[in-house]
Design a protein around this motif. Structure first.
Motif, PDB file in Angstrom:
ATOM      1  N   ARG A 538      90.788  -1.615  22.996  1.00 26.86           N
ATOM      2  CA  ARG A 538      92.157  -1.223  22.630  1.00 26.86           C
ATOM      3  C   ARG A 538      92.290  -1.123  21.125  1.00 26.86           C
ATOM      4  N   ASP A 539      93.045  -0.099  20.696  1.00 27.17           N
ATOM      5  CA  ASP A 539      93.333   0.026  19.267  1.00 27.17           C
ATOM      6  C   ASP A 539      94.831   0.042  19.044  1.00 27.17           C
ATOM      7  N   GLN A 540      95.226   0.121  17.759  1.00 26.21           N
ATOM      8  CA  GLN A 540      96.658   0.229  17.431  1.00 26.21           C
ATOM      9  C   GLN A 540      96.944   1.564  16.775  1.00 26.21           C
ATOM     10  N   PHE A 557      85.122  18.759  22.705  1.00 29.08           N
ATOM     11  CA  PHE A 557      86.560  18.676  22.399  1.00 29.08           C
ATOM     12  C   PHE A 557      86.761  17.599  21.346  1.00 29.08           C
ATOM     13  N   THR A 558      87.336  18.051  20.215  1.00 27.59           N
ATOM     14  CA  THR A 558      87.627  17.087  19.142  1.00 27.59           C
ATOM     15  C   THR A 558      88.861  17.499  18.383  1.00 27.59           C
ATOM     16  N   THR A 559      89.572  16.531  17.878  1.00 29.29           N
ATOM     17  CA  THR A 559      90.724  16.834  17.021  1.00 29.29           C
ATOM     18  C   THR A 559      90.378  16.522  15.575  1.00 29.29           C
ATOM     19  N   LYS A 560      89.134  16.136  15.404  1.00 26.45           N
ATOM     20  CA  LYS A 560      88.739  15.739  14.030  1.00 26.45           C
ATOM     21  C   LYS A 560      88.151  16.919  13.280  1.00 26.45           C
ATOM     22  N   GLY A 561      88.035  16.766  11.996  1.00 27.35           N
ATOM     23  CA  GLY A 561      87.494  17.840  11.161  1.00 27.35           C
ATOM     24  C   GLY A 561      86.037  18.137  11.532  1.00 27.35           C
TER      25      GLY A 561
HETATM   26  P1  ADP Z   1      84.850  12.946  18.388  1.00 27.46           P
HETATM   27  O1  ADP Z   1      85.061  11.520  18.144  1.00 27.46           O
HETATM   28  O2  ADP Z   1      83.659  13.508  17.768  1.00 27.46           O
HETATM   29  O3  ADP Z   1      86.084  13.761  18.109  1.00 27.46           O
HETATM   30  P2  ADP Z   1      84.961  12.154  21.108  1.00 27.46           P
HETATM   31  O4  ADP Z   1      84.476  12.805  22.374  1.00 27.46           O
HETATM   32  O5  ADP Z   1      84.485  10.809  20.887  1.00 27.46           O
HETATM   33  O6  ADP Z   1      84.637  13.140  19.973  1.00 27.46           O
HETATM   34  O7  ADP Z   1      86.546  12.156  21.131  1.00 27.46           O
HETATM   35  C1  ADP Z   1      87.229  13.279  21.501  1.00 27.46           C
HETATM   36  C2  ADP Z   1      88.633  13.187  20.985  1.00 27.46           C
HETATM   37  O8  ADP Z   1      89.353  12.202  21.714  1.00 27.46           O
HETATM   38  C3  ADP Z   1      88.837  12.799  19.589  1.00 27.46           C
HETATM   39  O9  ADP Z   1      88.700  13.904  18.710  1.00 27.46           O
HETATM   40  C4  ADP Z   1      90.222  12.214  19.531  1.00 27.46           C
HETATM   41  O10 ADP Z   1      91.156  13.250  19.354  1.00 27.46           O
HETATM   42  C5  ADP Z   1      90.373  11.636  20.894  1.00 27.46           C
HETATM   43  N1  ADP Z   1      90.241  10.218  20.884  1.00 27.46           N
HETATM   44  C6  ADP Z   1      89.196   9.492  21.272  1.00 27.46           C
HETATM   45  N2  ADP Z   1      89.461   8.195  21.135  1.00 27.46           N
HETATM   46  C7  ADP Z   1      90.722   8.071  20.639  1.00 27.46           C
HETATM   47  C8  ADP Z   1      91.559   6.968  20.263  1.00 27.46           C
HETATM   48  N3  ADP Z   1      91.105   5.692  20.364  1.00 27.46           N
HETATM   49  N4  ADP Z   1      92.766   7.217  19.763  1.00 27.46           N
HETATM   50  C9  ADP Z   1      93.213   8.495  19.640  1.00 27.46           C
HETATM   51  N5  ADP Z   1      92.463   9.553  19.979  1.00 27.46           N
HETATM   52  C10 ADP Z   1      91.223   9.359  20.463  1.00 27.46           C
END
Ligand code: ADP
Length: 611
Positions: A538-540, A557-561
């Protein structure tokens, strides 16, 4: 609107014409029935007149025959001889019975009755003097006489025939036959038509209605009253006026006579005839109501017939109008049909053209797609290659960083002769190398999904490895792993390094999600749920959006850069857990942040875990 107006006008015209026809028809019909009534009256008049004439004429010659009788003459010559009186009286009585007369009697030249058919009755005329009667006065002068009067002794109306009895040239007496009129009157009494006989003064002396007797049709002159008094013809006290009113009926010779009756005023259509012999006037009066009734019946029949005709005409007209309407509607429908068929044909043609065009376009697009697709496949291949190399570098980067720091530490420990610590660090470096080798095999796994053996492992061993790898990052980000609710002793069925890889990935994602926070905390807990063990991370952080939670287990699928994430972590984790026969799921925690739950099959505790 105009149709309604025309209909109303037609209704008025037809109603007006019908009313006019009925009005004129009524007048003509009434006239017709009055005419018919008048001719009926004329017929009755003829019958009554000839009946009267016949019954009167019968007696006239009989009087002169009796006046010639020797017995009568002898009686007049010897009036005191009683047996002659009786003989003649008896003869007269038998004749009266034979001829159905009222009385027969003989008077001397002074008017004294010598013998009479009623000589034995109380009202016997014998000895009575009738010299006041005009018939006597005329007969005593030598000529035959007729007279109508009410009997002074009998009080019965009668018609008197008188003949002089001659002895040579001189009149010695008068023979009289009196006949009653009631029998004749009785034949006149009918249900409606009235018959009256009036004398020259207009006094009714015979009538089918008793109450009209002795009433005068016109006001009586003084002279007439005096003469009636003198001759004792009618009872003066019974004389009065009938108060009849005459007016024209429109039929010549047949006026309307209205008379006041006990039951109300009645109007008659009257026809009259003068009988010159007797000086009488005969009146036949038929109630006007007879003609009115027949007219009414005829009018009702005519009205019904007219109505029937009007109804038939209206029906025919309506039928015709409906037919015309139907034909017009049919024509309109036909026209409409043709129009819609033409429209549809047009539409179909258009649609056909569109379809042909679309087919051509689709074909073109298809060709373009085929060529684009092959270009895309090529581009895709390159992109996947790029992503894969980026992912590899990402996954290798962390253990490499850790190896670097352990190597630096080992060198420092060696320089300070702390061989034990140095060897510990070298041990860590060796573990890292194992891990990297493991990573390589994971990537192969991802590509080929090989079946790898897994065993019963203690959660404590897994977390220990995880802590070693993630330690440097925690340190640099001043983050903390909260293992307060984590049970080291729980044993699951899994692969040690692969489970470590999953947890590391979840912790890294948790730390990424909390990158904006100071002193972020990642809580790892574990618990037994039935025959499974659940590990929760779990995170905050900000939590998961709906569209993210739907796709996050998809590869790439990613929301990161671009440099921060490849979108392979969760996808690989998912595959690994699947391989273990477990499940991985994520949900937003009610107090914020995300909770990832990894469910694995529980196993009994063992001394040494596999792998
Ligand atoms: P990456 O970390 O390379 O983006 P992951 O498959 O690990 O790929 O994660 C996919 C996506 O899921 C992330 O880009 C993020 O948007 C979302 N995600 C994963 N874990 C969390 C989390 N603990 N809190 C918010 N979003 C998360």
């Amino acid at each position: 609107m105009s149709n309604k107006y025309t209909k109303a006008v037609w209704t008025f015209v037809v109603a007006g014409a019908t009313l006019a026809a009925l009005w004129f028809g009524h007048a003509a019909t009434e006239r017709y029935y009055l005419q018919q009534l008048a001719s009926q009256n004329q017929g009755t008049l003829g019958l009554v007149a000839s009946g009267l004439q016949g019954s009167l004429l019968r007696y006239e010659p009989l009087t002169s025959l009796l006046a010639d009788k020797t017995d009568v003459k002898l009686l007049l010559a010897n009036p005191t001889e009683q047996n002659r009186v009786t003989t003649v009286s008896e003869q007269f009585r038998s004749i009266v019975q034979d001829i159905d007369a009222s009385d027969i009697y003989v008077m001397n030249s002074s008017g004294v009755t010598l013998a009479a058919s009623n000589h034995e009755e109380e009202t016997s005329f014998v000895g009575r003097n009738f010299n006041f009667r005009p018939y006597f006065q005329k007969a005593v002068k030598g000529s035959a006489a007729r007279y109508f009067a009410l009997g002074t002794t009998s009080l019965k109306r009668g018609y008197y025939f008188a003949s002089p009895v001659l002895s040579g040239a001189s009149v010695i007496g008068v023979v009289v036959i009196k006949i009653g009129v009631e029998d004749i009157e009785n034949t006149w009494r009918g249900p409606s038509t009235e018959i009256i006989v009036a004398d020259t003064d207009g006094i009714i002396f015979m009538a089918s209605r008793n109450e009209w007797l002795f009433k005068s049709l016109e006001p009586l002159s003084d002279r007439a009253v005096a003469s009636i008094k003198a001759s004792k013809r009618y009872p003066i006290d019974k004389l009065s006026e009938l108060k009849n009113q005459n007016r024209s009926s429109g039929i010549t010779g047949s006026p309307f006579t209205s008379v006041e009756l006990a039951e109300g005023r009645e109007t008659y259509l009257t026809n009259s005839r003068f009988m010159p012999d007797a000086g009488w006037t005969l009146h036949v009066m038929a109630p006007k109501a007879l003609a009115t009734g027949r007219t009414l019946t005829a009018m009702v029949v005519a009205t019904l017939a007219l109505l029937l005709i009007v109804l038939i005409v209206v029906y025919i007209l309506q039928r015709r109008a409906r037919l015309v309407r139907d034909i017009a509607a049919g024509a309109r429908a036909q026209e409409q049909l043709e129009l819609s068929v033409a429209e549809r044909t047009n539409d179909l043609n258009l649609a056909n053209e569109n379809l042909t065009r679309e087919v051509a376009e689709r074909r073109l697009t298809e060709q373009r797609l085929i060529s684009t697709q092959s270009e895309l496949v090529q581009a895709g291949k390159l992109a996947v290659l790029g992503q894969m190399s980026a992912a590899l570098s990402h996954e290798l980067n962390q253990p490499l960083t850790a190896i670097k720091s352990y190597a630096d530490n080992a060198r420092a420990y060696l320089q300070r002769n702390k061989t034990e610590q140095a060897s510990q660090n070298i041990e860590h470096i060796s573990e890292m190398a194992d891990r990297m080798a493991e990573l390589g095999s994971h990537l192969r796994n991802f590509a080929r999904k090989p079946k790898q053996a897994f065993d019963e492992i203690r959660l404590g061993d897994v977390v220990e490895g995880v802590k070693n790898i993630i330690g440097p990052r925690l340190k640099s980000e001043k983050a903390e792993l909260n293992l307060g609710d984590f049970d080291d002793q729980l044993i699951v069925r899994a692969g040690r390094y692969r489970l470590q890889q999953v947890l590391l990935n979840l912790i890294n994602n948790a730390l990424d999600a909390m990158s904006n926070r100071e002193n972020p905390v990642v809580s790892i807990s574990s618990e037994v749920r039935g025959d499974e063990v659940a590990i929760c991370v779990r995170d905050q952080g900000p939590g998961l959006d709906r569209d993210v939670s739907e796709q996050m287990f998809d590869p790439f699928f990613t929301t990161k850069g671009v440099n921060d994430g490849l979108g392979l972590g969760l996808s690989i984790s998912y595959n690994i857990i699947q391989d273990f026969g477990g499940a991985i799921a994520a949900e937003n925690h009610p107090d914020g942040g995300v909770v990832f739950t990894v469910s694995l099959k529980s196993a009994s505790p063992v001394e040494e875990a596999a792998e």
